[in-house]
Design a protein around this motif. Structure first.
Motif, PDB file in Angstrom:
ATOM      1  N   VAL A 190       0.841  -1.210   0.000  1.00 44.80           N
ATOM      2  CA  VAL A 190       0.000   0.000   0.000  1.00 44.80           C
ATOM      3  C   VAL A 190       0.870   1.251   0.000  1.00 44.80           C
ATOM      4  O   VAL A 190       0.630   2.195  -0.759  1.00 44.80           O
ATOM      5  CB  VAL A 190      -0.948  -0.005   1.219  1.00 44.80           C
ATOM      6  N   LYS A 191       1.901   1.278   0.821  1.00 47.49           N
ATOM      7  CA  LYS A 191       2.734   2.483   0.912  1.00 47.49           C
ATOM      8  C   LYS A 191       3.481   2.773  -0.385  1.00 47.49           C
ATOM      9  O   LYS A 191       3.823   3.931  -0.663  1.00 47.49           O
ATOM     10  CB  LYS A 191       3.728   2.346   2.066  1.00 47.49           C
ATOM     11  N   GLU A 192       3.717   1.728  -1.183  1.00 48.94           N
ATOM     12  CA  GLU A 192       4.423   1.930  -2.446  1.00 48.94           C
ATOM     13  C   GLU A 192       3.498   2.337  -3.591  1.00 48.94           C
ATOM     14  O   GLU A 192       3.965   2.650  -4.693  1.00 48.94           O
ATOM     15  CB  GLU A 192       5.168   0.641  -2.817  1.00 48.94           C
ATOM     16  N   LEU A 204       1.494  10.528   3.137  1.00 51.27           N
ATOM     17  CA  LEU A 204       0.803  10.377   4.426  1.00 51.27           C
ATOM     18  C   LEU A 204       1.700  10.230   5.649  1.00 51.27           C
ATOM     19  O   LEU A 204       1.267  10.524   6.766  1.00 51.27           O
ATOM     20  CB  LEU A 204      -0.137   9.161   4.361  1.00 51.27           C
ATOM     21  N   ASP A 205       2.911   9.788   5.485  1.00 51.60           N
ATOM     22  CA  ASP A 205       3.724   9.465   6.667  1.00 51.60           C
ATOM     23  C   ASP A 205       4.535  10.633   7.219  1.00 51.60           C
ATOM     24  O   ASP A 205       5.179  10.479   8.257  1.00 51.60           O
ATOM     25  CB  ASP A 205       4.666   8.304   6.357  1.00 51.60           C
ATOM     26  N   LEU A 254      -5.253  18.065   1.022  1.00 55.87           N
ATOM     27  CA  LEU A 254      -4.751  18.508   2.321  1.00 55.87           C
ATOM     28  C   LEU A 254      -3.490  17.740   2.696  1.00 55.87           C
ATOM     29  O   LEU A 254      -2.522  18.318   3.208  1.00 55.87           O
ATOM     30  CB  LEU A 254      -5.835  18.310   3.388  1.00 55.87           C
ATOM     31  N   ALA A 255      -3.487  16.431   2.420  1.00 57.85           N
ATOM     32  CA  ALA A 255      -2.334  15.597   2.760  1.00 57.85           C
ATOM     33  C   ALA A 255      -1.149  15.870   1.835  1.00 57.85           C
ATOM     34  O   ALA A 255      -0.019  16.060   2.294  1.00 57.85           O
ATOM     35  CB  ALA A 255      -2.728  14.122   2.687  1.00 57.85           C
TER      36      ALA A 255
END
Length: 487
Positions: A41-43, A64-65, A156-157
Protein backbone atom coordinates in the motif's frame (compact mmCIF):
# COMPACT_ATOMS: atom_id res chain seq x y z
CA UNK A 1 -21.54 -38.13 18.57
CA UNK A 2 -18.17 -38.29 16.88
CA UNK A 3 -15.41 -36.66 18.88
CA UNK A 4 -12.36 -35.03 17.33
CA UNK A 5 -9.13 -36.59 18.46
CA UNK A 6 -7.27 -34.72 21.12
CA UNK A 7 -3.59 -33.97 20.59
CA UNK A 8 -1.49 -34.20 23.71
CA UNK A 9 1.83 -32.47 23.68
CA UNK A 10 4.73 -34.59 24.77
CA UNK A 11 6.41 -33.61 27.99
CA UNK A 12 9.93 -33.86 26.75
CA UNK A 13 12.02 -30.75 26.53
CA UNK A 14 12.78 -31.44 22.88
CA UNK A 15 9.07 -31.62 22.00
CA UNK A 16 8.39 -28.39 23.89
CA UNK A 17 11.09 -26.59 21.96
CA UNK A 18 9.64 -27.85 18.68
CA UNK A 19 6.13 -26.66 19.67
CA UNK A 20 7.37 -23.21 20.60
CA UNK A 21 9.29 -22.98 17.36
CA UNK A 22 6.13 -23.84 15.40
CA UNK A 23 4.13 -21.14 17.19
CA UNK A 24 6.89 -18.59 16.62
CA UNK A 25 6.92 -19.52 12.96
CA UNK A 26 3.17 -18.93 12.64
CA UNK A 27 3.46 -15.51 14.28
CA UNK A 28 6.39 -14.70 12.02
CA UNK A 29 4.42 -15.62 8.93
CA UNK A 30 1.49 -13.45 10.07
CA UNK A 31 3.86 -10.56 10.75
CA UNK A 32 5.46 -10.98 7.35
CA UNK A 33 2.02 -10.94 5.70
CA UNK A 34 1.12 -7.72 7.48
CA UNK A 35 4.43 -6.12 6.50
CA UNK A 36 3.84 -7.27 2.94
CA UNK A 37 0.40 -5.62 2.80
CA UNK A 38 1.67 -2.41 4.40
CA UNK A 39 4.59 -2.16 2.04
CA UNK A 40 2.40 -2.82 -0.99
CA UNK A 41 0.00 0.00 0.00
CA UNK A 42 2.73 2.48 0.91
CA UNK A 43 4.42 1.93 -2.45
CA UNK A 44 1.24 2.74 -4.39
CA UNK A 45 1.01 6.02 -6.29
CA UNK A 46 -1.05 8.65 -4.44
CA UNK A 47 -3.57 9.25 -7.25
CA UNK A 48 -6.53 11.64 -7.11
CA UNK A 49 -9.91 10.13 -8.08
CA UNK A 50 -10.56 13.02 -10.49
CA UNK A 51 -8.50 12.53 -13.67
CA UNK A 52 -8.87 16.22 -14.56
CA UNK A 53 -6.71 17.19 -11.56
CA UNK A 54 -2.97 16.52 -11.92
CA UNK A 55 -1.65 13.96 -9.47
CA UNK A 56 0.96 15.11 -6.91
CA UNK A 57 3.55 12.52 -8.10
CA UNK A 58 3.94 11.08 -4.62
CA UNK A 59 3.68 7.59 -3.18
CA UNK A 60 1.17 6.85 -0.43
CA UNK A 61 4.04 6.72 2.04
CA UNK A 62 5.39 10.13 0.94
CA UNK A 63 1.93 11.74 1.07
CA UNK A 64 0.80 10.38 4.43
CA UNK A 65 3.72 9.46 6.67
CA UNK A 66 5.40 12.88 6.99
CA UNK A 67 2.52 15.29 7.62
CA UNK A 68 2.86 18.37 9.85
CA UNK A 69 -0.75 18.22 11.01
CA UNK A 70 -0.58 14.73 12.50
CA UNK A 71 -0.01 14.43 16.21
CA UNK A 72 0.05 10.69 15.71
CA UNK A 73 -0.44 8.20 12.87
CA UNK A 74 -1.44 4.56 12.91
CA UNK A 75 -1.34 1.84 10.24
CA UNK A 76 -3.10 -1.51 10.63
CA UNK A 77 -4.03 -4.57 8.59
CA UNK A 78 -7.41 -6.17 9.28
CA UNK A 79 -10.26 -8.20 7.78
CA UNK A 80 -13.73 -7.08 6.68
CA UNK A 81 -16.84 -9.07 7.61
CA UNK A 82 -16.53 -10.70 4.18
CA UNK A 83 -12.95 -11.73 5.02
CA UNK A 84 -11.35 -9.26 2.68
CA UNK A 85 -7.99 -7.97 3.78
CA UNK A 86 -7.75 -4.19 4.13
CA UNK A 87 -5.09 -1.72 5.21
CA UNK A 88 -6.10 1.32 7.24
CA UNK A 89 -4.27 4.60 7.93
CA UNK A 90 -5.31 7.14 10.58
CA UNK A 91 -3.95 10.61 11.31
CA UNK A 92 -5.02 12.38 14.53
CA UNK A 93 -4.69 16.15 14.12
CA UNK A 94 -2.80 18.38 16.51
CA UNK A 95 -4.40 21.30 18.33
CA UNK A 96 -7.97 20.06 18.85
CA UNK A 97 -7.89 21.23 22.47
CA UNK A 98 -6.93 24.77 21.41
CA UNK A 99 -9.30 24.94 18.43
CA UNK A 100 -11.22 28.15 17.83
CA UNK A 101 -13.86 26.22 15.86
CA UNK A 102 -14.41 23.92 18.85
CA UNK A 103 -14.51 26.88 21.28
CA UNK A 104 -16.96 28.81 19.11
CA UNK A 105 -19.34 25.89 18.66
CA UNK A 106 -18.89 24.76 22.28
CA UNK A 107 -18.35 21.22 20.98
CA UNK A 108 -17.22 18.40 23.24
CA UNK A 109 -14.60 17.17 20.74
CA UNK A 110 -11.97 14.70 21.92
CA UNK A 111 -10.03 14.19 18.68
CA UNK A 112 -10.32 14.54 14.91
CA UNK A 113 -8.47 13.42 11.83
CA UNK A 114 -8.63 11.64 8.50
CA UNK A 115 -8.84 7.95 7.64
CA UNK A 116 -7.81 6.05 4.48
CA UNK A 117 -8.56 2.40 3.67
CA UNK A 118 -7.31 0.12 0.87
CA UNK A 119 -9.10 -3.18 0.27
CA UNK A 120 -7.60 -6.23 -1.44
CA UNK A 121 -9.75 -7.44 -4.31
CA UNK A 122 -10.01 -10.81 -6.04
CA UNK A 123 -6.96 -9.93 -8.10
CA UNK A 124 -4.88 -9.77 -4.93
CA UNK A 125 -4.12 -6.08 -5.38
CA UNK A 126 -5.00 -3.24 -2.95
CA UNK A 127 -7.34 -0.46 -4.12
CA UNK A 128 -8.28 2.76 -2.33
CA UNK A 129 -11.80 2.09 -1.03
CA UNK A 130 -12.48 4.80 1.59
CA UNK A 131 -11.39 8.32 2.55
CA UNK A 132 -13.04 10.12 5.47
CA UNK A 133 -12.73 12.99 7.93
CA UNK A 134 -13.89 11.89 11.37
CA UNK A 135 -14.58 13.85 14.56
CA UNK A 136 -14.61 11.90 17.83
CA UNK A 137 -16.54 13.26 20.82
CA UNK A 138 -15.84 12.80 24.50
CA UNK A 139 -19.05 10.80 25.01
CA UNK A 140 -17.67 8.05 22.75
CA UNK A 141 -19.64 8.93 19.59
CA UNK A 142 -18.13 9.90 16.24
CA UNK A 143 -19.20 11.85 13.19
CA UNK A 144 -17.98 11.18 9.67
CA UNK A 145 -18.22 14.36 7.59
CA UNK A 146 -19.24 12.60 4.39
CA UNK A 147 -20.11 15.92 2.73
CA UNK A 148 -16.41 16.77 2.34
CA UNK A 149 -15.04 15.83 -1.10
CA UNK A 150 -12.48 13.02 -0.89
CA UNK A 151 -10.13 14.87 -3.21
CA UNK A 152 -10.10 17.83 -0.80
CA UNK A 153 -8.93 15.52 1.99
CA UNK A 154 -6.23 14.09 -0.28
CA UNK A 155 -5.03 17.56 -1.35
CA UNK A 156 -4.75 18.51 2.32
CA UNK A 157 -2.33 15.60 2.76
CA UNK A 158 -0.28 16.04 -0.42
CA UNK A 159 0.17 19.81 0.02
CA UNK A 160 1.19 19.31 3.67
CA UNK A 161 0.63 22.93 4.70
CA UNK A 162 -1.78 22.58 7.63
CA UNK A 163 -0.12 22.30 11.04
CA UNK A 164 -3.17 21.91 13.33
CA UNK A 165 -6.88 21.08 13.41
CA UNK A 166 -8.08 24.65 12.77
CA UNK A 167 -5.91 25.05 9.67
CA UNK A 168 -7.02 21.66 8.37
CA UNK A 169 -10.71 22.25 9.06
CA UNK A 170 -10.51 25.72 7.53
CA UNK A 171 -8.98 24.24 4.36
CA UNK A 172 -11.44 21.34 4.15
CA UNK A 173 -14.56 23.49 4.67
CA UNK A 174 -13.25 26.61 2.92
CA UNK A 175 -14.08 28.80 5.93
CA UNK A 176 -12.04 31.29 7.91
CA UNK A 177 -10.71 30.34 11.32
CA UNK A 178 -12.88 32.27 13.80
CA UNK A 179 -11.29 34.84 16.09
CA UNK A 180 -12.38 34.76 19.72
CA UNK A 181 -13.58 38.11 21.11
CA UNK A 182 -11.80 39.54 24.14
CA UNK A 183 -15.10 39.54 26.05
CA UNK A 184 -18.31 37.53 25.49
CA UNK A 185 -20.68 38.75 22.78
CA UNK A 186 -24.09 39.19 24.41
CA UNK A 187 -27.54 39.55 22.88
CA UNK A 188 -27.52 43.11 24.19
CA UNK A 189 -24.20 44.09 22.58
CA UNK A 190 -24.92 46.94 20.17
CA UNK A 191 -23.93 46.38 16.55
CA UNK A 192 -21.77 49.52 16.36
CA UNK A 193 -19.71 48.77 19.49
CA UNK A 194 -18.06 45.50 18.41
CA UNK A 195 -14.62 47.02 17.77
CA UNK A 196 -14.06 46.97 21.55
CA UNK A 197 -14.15 43.14 21.38
CA UNK A 198 -11.49 43.00 18.67
CA UNK A 199 -8.67 45.42 19.47
CA UNK A 200 -6.30 45.99 16.58
CA UNK A 201 -9.04 45.53 13.99
CA UNK A 202 -11.07 48.16 12.15
CA UNK A 203 -14.75 48.55 12.99
CA UNK A 204 -15.76 46.77 9.79
CA UNK A 205 -13.35 43.90 10.47
CA UNK A 206 -14.61 43.61 14.06
CA UNK A 207 -18.22 43.34 12.87
CA UNK A 208 -17.30 40.61 10.36
CA UNK A 209 -15.32 38.72 13.02
CA UNK A 210 -18.17 38.99 15.54
CA UNK A 211 -20.71 37.51 13.13
CA UNK A 212 -18.23 34.84 12.14
CA UNK A 213 -17.86 33.96 15.83
CA UNK A 214 -21.63 33.53 15.91
CA UNK A 215 -21.20 31.19 12.90
CA UNK A 216 -23.18 33.57 10.70
CA UNK A 217 -20.66 35.18 8.34
CA UNK A 218 -22.05 38.26 6.61
CA UNK A 219 -21.08 39.86 3.36
CA UNK A 220 -19.91 39.07 0.78
CA UNK A 221 -17.15 41.59 0.31
CA UNK A 222 -16.01 44.44 2.55
CA UNK A 223 -18.67 45.91 4.79
CA UNK A 224 -19.84 49.49 4.49
CA UNK A 225 -20.55 51.35 7.71
CA UNK A 226 -22.98 54.22 8.11
CA UNK A 227 -22.33 57.41 10.06
CA UNK A 228 -23.34 55.67 13.30
CA UNK A 229 -20.99 52.73 12.71
CA UNK A 230 -23.67 50.16 11.82
CA UNK A 231 -23.02 47.70 8.97
CA UNK A 232 -24.79 47.75 5.64
CA UNK A 233 -25.53 44.08 5.04
CA UNK A 234 -28.29 41.98 3.58
CA UNK A 235 -27.89 39.58 6.56
CA UNK A 236 -28.97 36.82 4.18
CA UNK A 237 -29.31 33.54 6.05
CA UNK A 238 -28.71 35.15 9.45
CA UNK A 239 -31.36 34.45 12.05
CA UNK A 240 -32.94 37.64 13.32
CA UNK A 241 -32.19 36.61 16.90
CA UNK A 242 -28.47 36.44 16.00
CA UNK A 243 -28.33 39.98 14.56
CA UNK A 244 -26.83 42.46 17.01
CA UNK A 245 -29.30 45.11 18.22
CA UNK A 246 -29.02 48.83 17.67
CA UNK A 247 -28.60 51.27 20.52
CA UNK A 248 -32.10 52.49 21.50
CA UNK A 249 -30.77 56.03 21.91
CA UNK A 250 -30.07 56.00 18.16
CA UNK A 251 -33.73 55.29 17.30
CA UNK A 252 -36.06 58.22 16.64
CA UNK A 253 -39.19 56.56 15.21
CA UNK A 254 -40.71 53.10 15.31
CA UNK A 255 -43.77 51.43 13.87
CA UNK A 256 -45.17 47.94 14.19
CA UNK A 257 -45.96 46.29 10.85
CA UNK A 258 -47.31 42.92 9.81
CA UNK A 259 -44.65 40.27 9.32
CA UNK A 260 -44.72 37.62 6.60
CA UNK A 261 -43.14 35.08 8.92
CA UNK A 262 -39.79 35.08 7.13
CA UNK A 263 -37.00 35.06 9.68
CA UNK A 264 -35.03 37.99 8.32
CA UNK A 265 -37.09 39.70 5.60
CA UNK A 266 -40.39 41.55 5.66
CA UNK A 267 -43.03 42.40 3.10
CA UNK A 268 -42.11 46.06 2.72
CA UNK A 269 -44.41 46.76 -0.24
CA UNK A 270 -46.35 49.30 1.82
CA UNK A 271 -43.45 50.21 4.10
CA UNK A 272 -40.58 50.74 1.70
CA UNK A 273 -37.61 52.01 3.76
CA UNK A 274 -36.35 54.20 0.92
CA UNK A 275 -39.69 56.00 0.71
CA UNK A 276 -40.03 56.24 4.50
CA UNK A 277 -36.63 57.94 4.87
CA UNK A 278 -37.92 60.84 2.78
CA UNK A 279 -41.23 61.01 4.63
CA UNK A 280 -39.63 60.89 8.08
CA UNK A 281 -36.84 63.33 7.13
CA UNK A 282 -34.52 61.26 9.28
CA UNK A 283 -31.25 62.97 10.28
CA UNK A 284 -27.95 61.11 9.65
CA UNK A 285 -27.49 60.26 13.32
CA UNK A 286 -30.89 58.59 13.80
CA UNK A 287 -32.58 55.30 12.93
CA UNK A 288 -36.15 54.15 12.48
CA UNK A 289 -37.53 50.68 13.18
CA UNK A 290 -40.25 48.66 11.50
CA UNK A 291 -41.25 46.11 14.12
CA UNK A 292 -38.00 44.32 14.99
CA UNK A 293 -35.81 45.58 12.07
CA UNK A 294 -34.08 48.94 12.17
CA UNK A 295 -32.90 51.14 9.29
CA UNK A 296 -30.68 54.19 8.95
CA UNK A 297 -31.21 57.32 6.85
CA UNK A 298 -29.78 55.48 3.83
CA UNK A 299 -32.58 52.93 4.24
CA UNK A 300 -30.01 50.26 5.09
CA UNK A 301 -31.12 47.44 7.35
CA UNK A 302 -28.55 47.84 10.15
CA UNK A 303 -29.69 45.79 13.13
CA UNK A 304 -32.33 44.29 15.36
CA UNK A 305 -34.69 46.49 17.37
CA UNK A 306 -33.80 46.31 21.09
CA UNK A 307 -36.36 45.57 23.78
CA UNK A 308 -36.44 49.21 24.88
CA UNK A 309 -37.78 50.10 21.41
CA UNK A 310 -40.10 47.11 20.95
CA UNK A 311 -41.85 47.80 24.23
CA UNK A 312 -42.81 51.27 23.00
CA UNK A 313 -44.29 50.11 19.69
CA UNK A 314 -48.08 50.20 19.72
CA UNK A 315 -50.72 48.99 17.27
CA UNK A 316 -49.88 47.93 13.73
CA UNK A 317 -49.28 50.94 11.50
CA UNK A 318 -48.93 53.50 14.30
CA UNK A 319 -45.73 55.57 14.37
CA UNK A 320 -44.25 56.38 17.78
CA UNK A 321 -41.41 58.67 18.76
CA UNK A 322 -38.98 56.71 20.92
CA UNK A 323 -38.53 58.34 24.31
CA UNK A 324 -35.67 57.37 26.61
CA UNK A 325 -34.24 59.13 29.66
CA UNK A 326 -31.22 61.25 28.86
CA UNK A 327 -27.94 60.42 30.56
CA UNK A 328 -28.23 63.54 32.72
CA UNK A 329 -31.76 62.58 33.79
CA UNK A 330 -30.68 59.07 34.66
CA UNK A 331 -27.67 60.36 36.59
CA UNK A 332 -29.80 62.91 38.42
CA UNK A 333 -32.24 60.21 39.45
CA UNK A 334 -29.56 57.86 40.70
CA UNK A 335 -27.79 60.64 42.66
CA UNK A 336 -30.82 61.44 44.86
CA UNK A 337 -31.02 58.62 47.41
CA UNK A 338 -31.97 61.10 50.14
CA UNK A 339 -35.30 61.74 48.37
CA UNK A 340 -36.25 58.10 48.16
CA UNK A 341 -39.36 57.59 50.27
CA UNK A 342 -39.80 61.31 51.19
CA UNK A 343 -43.25 61.56 49.62
CA UNK A 344 -44.53 58.31 51.08
CA UNK A 345 -43.15 59.17 54.52
CA UNK A 346 -44.96 62.49 54.33
CA UNK A 347 -48.19 60.75 53.36
CA UNK A 348 -47.82 58.23 56.18
CA UNK A 349 -47.20 60.96 58.72
CA UNK A 350 -50.11 63.06 57.50
CA UNK A 351 -47.87 65.89 56.31
CA UNK A 352 -48.57 67.73 53.04
CA UNK A 353 -47.06 65.97 50.04
CA UNK A 354 -45.18 67.64 47.22
CA UNK A 355 -47.00 69.21 44.34
CA UNK A 356 -47.73 66.18 42.10
CA UNK A 357 -46.45 68.11 39.07
CA UNK A 358 -43.20 69.21 40.71
CA UNK A 359 -40.40 66.77 40.09
CA UNK A 360 -36.80 66.52 39.02
CA UNK A 361 -37.98 67.98 35.72
CA UNK A 362 -38.92 71.29 37.38
CA UNK A 363 -42.21 73.17 37.82
CA UNK A 364 -42.96 73.53 34.12
CA UNK A 365 -44.45 70.06 33.77
CA UNK A 366 -47.90 70.37 32.13
CA UNK A 367 -50.79 69.30 34.32
CA UNK A 368 -52.53 65.99 33.61
CA UNK A 369 -56.21 65.18 33.65
CA UNK A 370 -55.48 62.07 35.66
CA UNK A 371 -57.57 62.04 38.85
CA UNK A 372 -54.71 60.69 40.95
CA UNK A 373 -52.07 62.66 42.80
CA UNK A 374 -48.47 61.50 42.53
CA UNK A 375 -46.86 61.32 45.97
CA UNK A 376 -44.65 58.47 44.69
CA UNK A 377 -42.71 60.67 42.27
CA UNK A 378 -39.37 60.35 44.05
CA UNK A 379 -39.84 56.91 45.62
CA UNK A 380 -38.36 53.81 44.06
CA UNK A 381 -40.47 50.70 44.45
CA UNK A 382 -37.69 48.56 45.89
CA UNK A 383 -37.33 50.96 48.85
CA UNK A 384 -40.93 51.23 50.13
CA UNK A 385 -40.95 47.98 52.09
CA UNK A 386 -38.33 49.46 54.43
CA UNK A 387 -41.09 51.79 55.66
CA UNK A 388 -42.84 48.78 57.20
CA UNK A 389 -39.92 46.72 58.51
CA UNK A 390 -42.13 44.39 60.56
CA UNK A 391 -44.32 43.31 57.65
CA UNK A 392 -43.85 40.83 54.85
CA UNK A 393 -42.46 42.55 51.69
CA UNK A 394 -45.67 42.17 49.65
CA UNK A 395 -47.89 43.48 52.46
CA UNK A 396 -45.45 46.32 53.16
CA UNK A 397 -45.54 47.41 49.51
CA UNK A 398 -49.35 47.26 49.44
CA UNK A 399 -49.68 49.24 52.69
CA UNK A 400 -47.31 51.90 51.38
CA UNK A 401 -49.39 52.16 48.18
CA UNK A 402 -52.66 52.35 50.14
CA UNK A 403 -51.32 55.10 52.38
CA UNK A 404 -49.91 57.10 49.49
CA UNK A 405 -52.91 56.71 47.13
CA UNK A 406 -55.93 55.53 49.12
CA UNK A 407 -58.33 55.57 46.15
CA UNK A 408 -56.21 53.35 43.88
CA UNK A 409 -57.54 50.03 42.61
CA UNK A 410 -53.98 48.86 41.98
CA UNK A 411 -52.91 45.75 43.87
CA UNK A 412 -49.49 44.34 44.71
CA UNK A 413 -49.56 40.61 43.99
CA UNK A 414 -45.90 39.78 44.67
CA UNK A 415 -42.41 41.21 45.19
CA UNK A 416 -39.71 40.18 42.71
CA UNK A 417 -36.09 39.24 43.42
CA UNK A 418 -34.92 42.85 43.07
CA UNK A 419 -37.47 43.99 45.69
CA UNK A 420 -39.88 45.71 43.30
CA UNK A 421 -43.63 45.27 43.79
CA UNK A 422 -45.34 43.16 41.11
CA UNK A 423 -48.62 44.83 40.13
CA UNK A 424 -51.65 42.80 39.07
CA UNK A 425 -52.80 44.70 35.98
CA UNK A 426 -53.05 44.74 32.19
CA UNK A 427 -53.89 47.31 29.55
CA UNK A 428 -56.46 46.47 26.90
CA UNK A 429 -56.77 47.35 23.22
CA UNK A 430 -59.04 50.32 24.03
CA UNK A 431 -56.11 52.00 25.80
CA UNK A 432 -57.64 51.37 29.21
CA UNK A 433 -56.00 49.44 32.04
CA UNK A 434 -57.63 47.16 34.60
CA UNK A 435 -56.42 45.37 37.72
CA UNK A 436 -56.42 41.59 38.09
CA UNK A 437 -59.97 41.82 39.42
CA UNK A 438 -61.24 43.70 36.37
CA UNK A 439 -61.53 47.12 38.08
CA UNK A 440 -60.50 50.17 36.07
CA UNK A 441 -57.11 51.81 36.56
CA UNK A 442 -57.72 54.42 33.86
CA UNK A 443 -55.43 55.07 30.91
CA UNK A 444 -51.81 53.81 30.86
CA UNK A 445 -50.69 57.26 32.01
CA UNK A 446 -53.18 57.21 34.88
CA UNK A 447 -52.15 53.69 35.86
CA UNK A 448 -48.47 54.66 35.80
CA UNK A 449 -49.13 57.54 38.21
CA UNK A 450 -50.40 55.05 40.78
CA UNK A 451 -47.12 53.11 40.87
CA UNK A 452 -43.82 53.53 42.58
CA UNK A 453 -41.01 54.37 40.17
CA UNK A 454 -38.28 52.03 38.98
CA UNK A 455 -34.77 53.35 39.48
CA UNK A 456 -33.08 54.30 36.18
CA UNK A 457 -29.96 52.60 37.53
CA UNK A 458 -31.76 49.22 37.34
CA UNK A 459 -33.03 49.59 33.79
CA UNK A 460 -31.24 47.13 31.53
CA UNK A 461 -30.08 45.06 34.51
CA UNK A 462 -31.63 41.84 35.81
CA UNK A 463 -33.74 41.69 32.62
CA UNK A 464 -35.64 44.89 33.50
CA UNK A 465 -36.96 46.75 30.44
CA UNK A 466 -39.01 49.92 30.38
CA UNK A 467 -41.46 51.42 27.91
CA UNK A 468 -43.10 54.83 27.90
CA UNK A 469 -45.30 54.03 30.94
CA UNK A 470 -44.27 50.85 32.76
CA UNK A 471 -41.23 48.70 33.51
CA UNK A 472 -41.27 44.91 33.40
CA UNK A 473 -38.92 42.35 34.91
CA UNK A 474 -37.41 39.33 33.19
CA UNK A 475 -40.67 37.41 33.66
CA UNK A 476 -42.78 40.11 32.04
CA UNK A 477 -44.30 41.33 35.31
CA UNK A 478 -45.20 45.03 35.62
CA UNK A 479 -42.99 46.30 38.46
CA UNK A 480 -43.37 50.07 38.40
CA UNK A 481 -43.54 53.40 36.60
CA UNK A 482 -40.97 53.84 33.85
CA UNK A 483 -38.22 56.47 34.12
CA UNK A 484 -39.24 57.26 30.52
CA UNK A 485 -42.68 58.42 31.65
CA UNK A 486 -43.43 62.08 31.01
CA UNK A 487 -46.81 63.48 32.00
Amino acid sequence: MKMSPRITLAKSAGTTVLALAAITGIISLAGCAQDKHLNEVKELAFIYPDPSIPDPKLTVDQALDYRKVCGSTKWKVDMTDQHQTFVEYRCDYKGVGDSMFVARDKSDVASAGDVYQWTYGTNGQPELSYIGFIINFKNGTSKDLTTLPAIRVMELASENKATNFDEAFSYLTNTRIPVKPTSPLKDTTYGNTLAANYPGHTEAEAISLAYQWKNFPIGPGPLRLDSLGYPDSTFDGVKLSEIFPVNPTDVQFAKKIEDTGNDYKQDLSSNNPFALVKVLQLPPDKLFCLSDRCYDNNAWFVGRAPEAVLIQERGIGEWVTISLPTESEANAATMQPKDVGDSVVAALEGAPTKDPHESAHGNNMPATDAPFTDPTVSTYGNAVRSLFPNEEPQLAAQDALNKAIPDSNLKVIDVNQQGYPVYGMECEANDQCINDGGLSLGSPAEAALQMFAVSPADVGKYGIVCGPYFCRDSRGNVIGRSPNFHR
